[in-house]
Scaffold this active site. Structure first.
Site, PDB file in Angstrom:
ATOM      1  N   ASN A 128       0.850  -1.194   0.000  1.00  0.00           N
ATOM      2  CA  ASN A 128       0.000   0.000   0.000  1.00  0.00           C
ATOM      3  C   ASN A 128       0.882   1.239   0.000  1.00  0.00           C
ATOM      4  O   ASN A 128       2.106   1.137   0.053  1.00  0.00           O
ATOM      5  CB  ASN A 128      -0.997  -0.029   1.161  1.00  0.00           C
ATOM      6  CG  ASN A 128      -0.304  -0.034   2.509  1.00  0.00           C
ATOM      7  OD1 ASN A 128       0.386   0.911   2.863  1.00  0.00           O
ATOM      8  ND2 ASN A 128      -0.462  -1.123   3.243  1.00  0.00           N
TER       9      ASN A 128
ATOM     10  N   ASP B 143      -5.005  -5.611   5.173  1.00  0.00           N
ATOM     11  CA  ASP B 143      -6.073  -6.415   5.771  1.00  0.00           C
ATOM     12  C   ASP B 143      -6.137  -7.831   5.192  1.00  0.00           C
ATOM     13  O   ASP B 143      -6.672  -8.724   5.820  1.00  0.00           O
ATOM     14  CB  ASP B 143      -7.430  -5.722   5.582  1.00  0.00           C
ATOM     15  CG  ASP B 143      -7.611  -4.567   6.568  1.00  0.00           C
ATOM     16  OD1 ASP B 143      -7.067  -4.659   7.686  1.00  0.00           O
ATOM     17  OD2 ASP B 143      -8.282  -3.574   6.215  1.00  0.00           O
TER      18      ASP B 143
ATOM     19  N   LYS C 288       7.578 -18.298  -9.640  1.00  0.00           N
ATOM     20  CA  LYS C 288       6.997 -17.131 -10.288  1.00  0.00           C
ATOM     21  C   LYS C 288       5.797 -17.553 -11.144  1.00  0.00           C
ATOM     22  O   LYS C 288       5.911 -18.498 -11.925  1.00  0.00           O
ATOM     23  CB  LYS C 288       8.073 -16.455 -11.159  1.00  0.00           C
ATOM     24  CG  LYS C 288       7.612 -15.159 -11.754  1.00  0.00           C
ATOM     25  CD  LYS C 288       8.691 -14.532 -12.611  1.00  0.00           C
ATOM     26  CE  LYS C 288       8.075 -13.456 -13.476  1.00  0.00           C
ATOM     27  NZ  LYS C 288       8.922 -13.096 -14.602  1.00  0.00           N
TER      28      LYS C 288
ATOM     29  N   PRO D  92      -4.473 -11.026  10.516  1.00  0.00           N
ATOM     30  CA  PRO D  92      -4.872 -10.702  11.891  1.00  0.00           C
ATOM     31  C   PRO D  92      -4.952  -9.188  12.064  1.00  0.00           C
ATOM     32  O   PRO D  92      -4.188  -8.451  11.435  1.00  0.00           O
ATOM     33  CB  PRO D  92      -3.727 -11.278  12.744  1.00  0.00           C
ATOM     34  CG  PRO D  92      -2.575 -11.472  11.802  1.00  0.00           C
ATOM     35  CD  PRO D  92      -3.171 -11.694  10.435  1.00  0.00           C
ATOM     36  N   ASP D  93      -5.890  -8.722  12.879  1.00  0.00           N
ATOM     37  CA  ASP D  93      -5.944  -7.296  13.220  1.00  0.00           C
ATOM     38  C   ASP D  93      -5.090  -7.114  14.477  1.00  0.00           C
ATOM     39  O   ASP D  93      -5.496  -7.476  15.585  1.00  0.00           O
ATOM     40  CB  ASP D  93      -7.391  -6.854  13.464  1.00  0.00           C
ATOM     41  CG  ASP D  93      -7.485  -5.338  13.643  1.00  0.00           C
ATOM     42  OD1 ASP D  93      -6.591  -4.749  14.295  1.00  0.00           O
ATOM     43  OD2 ASP D  93      -8.447  -4.742  13.118  1.00  0.00           O
ATOM     44  N   ILE D  94      -3.891  -6.596  14.281  1.00  0.00           N
ATOM     45  CA  ILE D  94      -2.895  -6.550  15.365  1.00  0.00           C
ATOM     46  C   ILE D  94      -3.388  -5.667  16.516  1.00  0.00           C
ATOM     47  O   ILE D  94      -3.344  -6.042  17.681  1.00  0.00           O
ATOM     48  CB  ILE D  94      -1.548  -6.014  14.822  1.00  0.00           C
ATOM     49  CG1 ILE D  94      -1.091  -6.867  13.628  1.00  0.00           C
ATOM     50  CG2 ILE D  94      -0.492  -5.997  15.922  1.00  0.00           C
ATOM     51  CD1 ILE D  94       0.051  -6.264  12.833  1.00  0.00           C
TER      52      ILE D  94
ATOM     53  N   LYS E  78     -14.168   3.051  15.043  1.00  0.00           N
ATOM     54  CA  LYS E  78     -12.950   2.239  15.240  1.00  0.00           C
ATOM     55  C   LYS E  78     -12.429   2.355  16.662  1.00  0.00           C
ATOM     56  O   LYS E  78     -11.963   1.378  17.250  1.00  0.00           O
ATOM     57  CB  LYS E  78     -11.855   2.718  14.275  1.00  0.00           C
ATOM     58  CG  LYS E  78     -11.682   1.783  13.099  1.00  0.00           C
ATOM     59  CD  LYS E  78     -10.802   2.354  12.022  1.00  0.00           C
ATOM     60  CE  LYS E  78     -11.481   2.089  10.685  1.00  0.00           C
ATOM     61  NZ  LYS E  78     -10.719   2.617   9.560  1.00  0.00           N
TER      62      LYS E  78
ATOM     63  N   LYS F 293     -12.258  -1.136  18.579  1.00  0.00           N
ATOM     64  CA  LYS F 293     -10.954  -1.730  18.902  1.00  0.00           C
ATOM     65  C   LYS F 293     -10.540  -1.442  20.345  1.00  0.00           C
ATOM     66  O   LYS F 293      -9.434  -1.790  20.747  1.00  0.00           O
ATOM     67  CB  LYS F 293      -9.893  -1.215  17.918  1.00  0.00           C
ATOM     68  CG  LYS F 293     -10.178  -1.597  16.459  1.00  0.00           C
ATOM     69  CD  LYS F 293      -8.953  -1.529  15.564  1.00  0.00           C
ATOM     70  CE  LYS F 293      -9.334  -1.732  14.108  1.00  0.00           C
ATOM     71  NZ  LYS F 293      -8.190  -1.999  13.230  1.00  0.00           N
TER      72      LYS F 293
HETATM   73  N1  CTP Z   1      -4.523  -2.295  12.115  1.00  0.00           N
HETATM   74  C1  CTP Z   1      -3.908  -3.416  12.629  1.00  0.00           C
HETATM   75  N2  CTP Z   1      -3.986  -4.627  11.986  1.00  0.00           N
HETATM   76  C2  CTP Z   1      -4.705  -4.738  10.835  1.00  0.00           C
HETATM   77  C3  CTP Z   1      -5.357  -3.599  10.307  1.00  0.00           C
HETATM   78  C4  CTP Z   1      -5.242  -2.398  10.977  1.00  0.00           C
HETATM   79  O1  CTP Z   1      -3.259  -3.325  13.678  1.00  0.00           O
HETATM   80  N3  CTP Z   1      -4.764  -5.892  10.236  1.00  0.00           N
HETATM   81  C5  CTP Z   1      -4.451  -1.005  12.838  1.00  0.00           C
HETATM   82  C6  CTP Z   1      -3.761   0.100  12.096  1.00  0.00           C
HETATM   83  O2  CTP Z   1      -2.394   0.189  12.453  1.00  0.00           O
HETATM   84  C7  CTP Z   1      -4.512   1.352  12.543  1.00  0.00           C
HETATM   85  C8  CTP Z   1      -5.904   0.846  12.835  1.00  0.00           C
HETATM   86  O3  CTP Z   1      -5.759  -0.556  13.025  1.00  0.00           O
HETATM   87  O4  CTP Z   1      -3.984   1.865  13.742  1.00  0.00           O
HETATM   88  C9  CTP Z   1      -6.951   1.160  11.771  1.00  0.00           C
HETATM   89  O5  CTP Z   1      -6.877   0.302  10.723  1.00  0.00           O
HETATM   90  P1  CTP Z   1      -8.010   0.081   9.596  1.00  0.00           P
HETATM   91  O6  CTP Z   1      -7.541  -0.976   8.698  1.00  0.00           O
HETATM   92  O7  CTP Z   1      -8.332   1.401   8.998  1.00  0.00           O
HETATM   93  O8  CTP Z   1      -9.223  -0.401  10.486  1.00  0.00           O
HETATM   94  P2  CTP Z   1     -10.349  -1.433  10.116  1.00  0.00           P
HETATM   95  O9  CTP Z   1     -11.029  -1.716  11.393  1.00  0.00           O
HETATM   96  O10 CTP Z   1      -9.751  -2.559   9.355  1.00  0.00           O
HETATM   97  O11 CTP Z   1     -11.351  -0.588   9.261  1.00  0.00           O
HETATM   98  P3  CTP Z   1     -11.781  -0.616   7.726  1.00  0.00           P
HETATM   99  O12 CTP Z   1     -13.165  -1.073   7.808  1.00  0.00           O
HETATM  100  O13 CTP Z   1     -11.664   0.819   7.297  1.00  0.00           O
HETATM  101  O14 CTP Z   1     -10.843  -1.540   6.969  1.00  0.00           O
END
Ligand code: CTP
Length: 405
Positions: free
Chosen positions: A212, A281, A291, A307-309, A339, A343
């Site tokens: 990204n 994500d 390749k 995973p959402d860290i 958010k 979170k």
């Molecule tokens: N983040 C994370 N791990 C992920 C995605 C996001 O830790 N897999 C953290 C980012 O570092 C940031 C926050 O979560 O601080 C917001 O991320 P974002 O992707 O915008 O949030 P989402 O809840 O995934 O919302 P969206 O629906 O916009 O994708």
């Protein structure tokens, strides 16, 4: 406006040659408004851009530019100036003056005073962006930083030479904010701050990946500002081409899963986690070991969720104070507040992406939201914003966790 940490400060302002020298005149006014006493030393090339008379009128003090001024030097004027100063600020600092300072030269009045003084030194570089990114300038700046010299800016934008890039002098009020922050109390002293920054790359095959547009600059600026605020700082960085800020412990990672590992390892020994990384994500379900070849037909790529860290850290107990970021194209406040709650964050920094803000640029504007509060930080250099953000983070820490250790 008087600043408590600048009131009564004796600031020696060194002005070096460059078109930005004219802004130093306003800086003198603003420093005096903040309560500082100001004396000005012009380099010989600065005196070709601006006149001593301007600075004399604004500072209310004689201005010097030569070591060979017999009347002043009869009383060892350069030593007297060096002892008088309790802050030295060189603004603008040209590439030439940075080089001379880095090498400890004393071949004019300004560099001689700097060498002869024990006052902390700050420099505010201003030059053409190619000169700023030249390896020679980079090395000089690193040498200065390693010696504890504070480097304010430069900002990015349109330059006097007609080009655009990094190398503009910070605005006078931003310089004053930097100086005040550097002199002021260190609001994160004794705290351990973990910062994640940059994008993540998810491999499709050995040569392709999903990434990204995050440059990592906001996160790196936060790490740098946290050190300036007295914190012990660990930075988990995705793939970016940025130098490690002085005093920061850095761990490089590539994918979201590697970032998760590194963050979860560091979390137990962190008091604050600022999640500035743009974590991907999704990742390819099955990256190919070889390749991928074109087949002549269209191809679908199956993605699985990463995973959402941040959310995972939010579920830990105990957990550090959590600061998240939200980059949004629409309904900024609504999405960001959602958010924050979803979170379990203590603070969220929301920014609108697009319109030359946010990703891939040096400037940003942030909306800070926390349970029961909000604050808007107007568009500014990411380093200036990082300090303002961390002021608020420090306040949140005190509110929610009591006094800092
Ligand atoms: N983040 C994370 N791990 C992920 C995605 C996001 O830790 N897999 C953290 C980012 O570092 C940031 C926050 O979560 O601080 C917001 O991320 P974002 O992707 O915008 O949030 P989402 O809840 O995934 O919302 P969206 O629906 O916009 O994708």
């Amino acid at each position: 406006m008087t600043s408590p940490v600048l009131a009564g400060a004796r600031v020696l302002l060194g002005v070096s040659g460059g078109i930005a020298a004219y802004k130093a005149a306003d800086l003198v006014r603003r420093l005096r408004e903040a309560g500082a006493e100001v004396r000005v030393v012009l380099t010989e090339s600065a005196a070709r851009f601006v006149t001593a008379l301007t600075f004399q009128a604004l500072s209310g003090q004689p201005v010097r530019s030569s070591l060979w001024d017999e009347a002043a030097e009869a009383a060892m004027g350069h030593i007297e100036l060096a002892r008088w100063a309790d802050e030295i600020l060189v603004a603008p600092a040209s590439a030439d003056v940075l080089a001379r300072l880095a090498h400890g030269q004393a071949n004019d009045l300004l560099t001689t005073v700097v060498l002869a003084s024990t006052a902390p030194l700050s420099v505010a570089p201003a030059m053409n962006h190619q000169m700023w990114t030249h390896a020679a300038t980079r090395a000089n700046v690193e040498t200065l930083r390693a010696r504890g010299v504070r480097v304010f800016g430069p900002a990015s934008g349109a330059q006097a030479c007609g080009e655009t890039g990094e190398g503009r002098l910070l605005e006078p009020l931003d310089l004053i904010a930097e100086l005040a922050a550097a002199r002021g109390p260190r609001p994160l002293a004794g705290l351990r701050v973990l910062v994640s920054a940059g994008p993540t790359f998810e491999d499709i095959d050995p040569v392709r990946f999903i990434g990204n547009r995050s440059s990592g600059r906001m996160g790196f600026a936060i790490a740098e500002a946290a050190v300036a605020f007295g914190a012990e700082v660990e930075l988990v960085a995705g793939p970016v081409a940025l130098p490690t800020p002085t005093g920061v412990r850095r761990r490089d990672v590539r994918s979201a899963r590697e970032m998760r590992e590194a963050v979860l390892t560091a979390v137990p020994s962190s008091d604050i986690f600022v999640s500035a990384a743009a974590v991907g994500d999704y990742r390819p379900a099955e990256p190919s070991a070889l390749k991928l070849k074109k087949t002549g037909a269209s191809r679908a790529l199956e993605l699985v969720q990463n995973p959402d860290i941040l959310a995972e850290v939010g579920r830990l107990a105990p957990r550090p104070l959590l600061v998240g970021f939200a980059a949004e194209t629409d309904d900024l406040e609504l999405h960001a507040r959602d958010k924050l709650e979803r979170k379990g964050l203590d603070l969220i920094a929301a920014n609108r992406v697009g319109e030359n803000l946010g990703f891939e640029c040096a400037e940003n504007a942030l909306l800070l939201l926390w349970p029961g509060g909000r604050e808007e930080l107007a568009q500014a250099d990411k380093r200036v914003l990082a300090r303002a953000l961390l002021q608020r983070v420090a306040a949140r820490y005190r509110e929610t966790r009591g006094a800092t250790p």
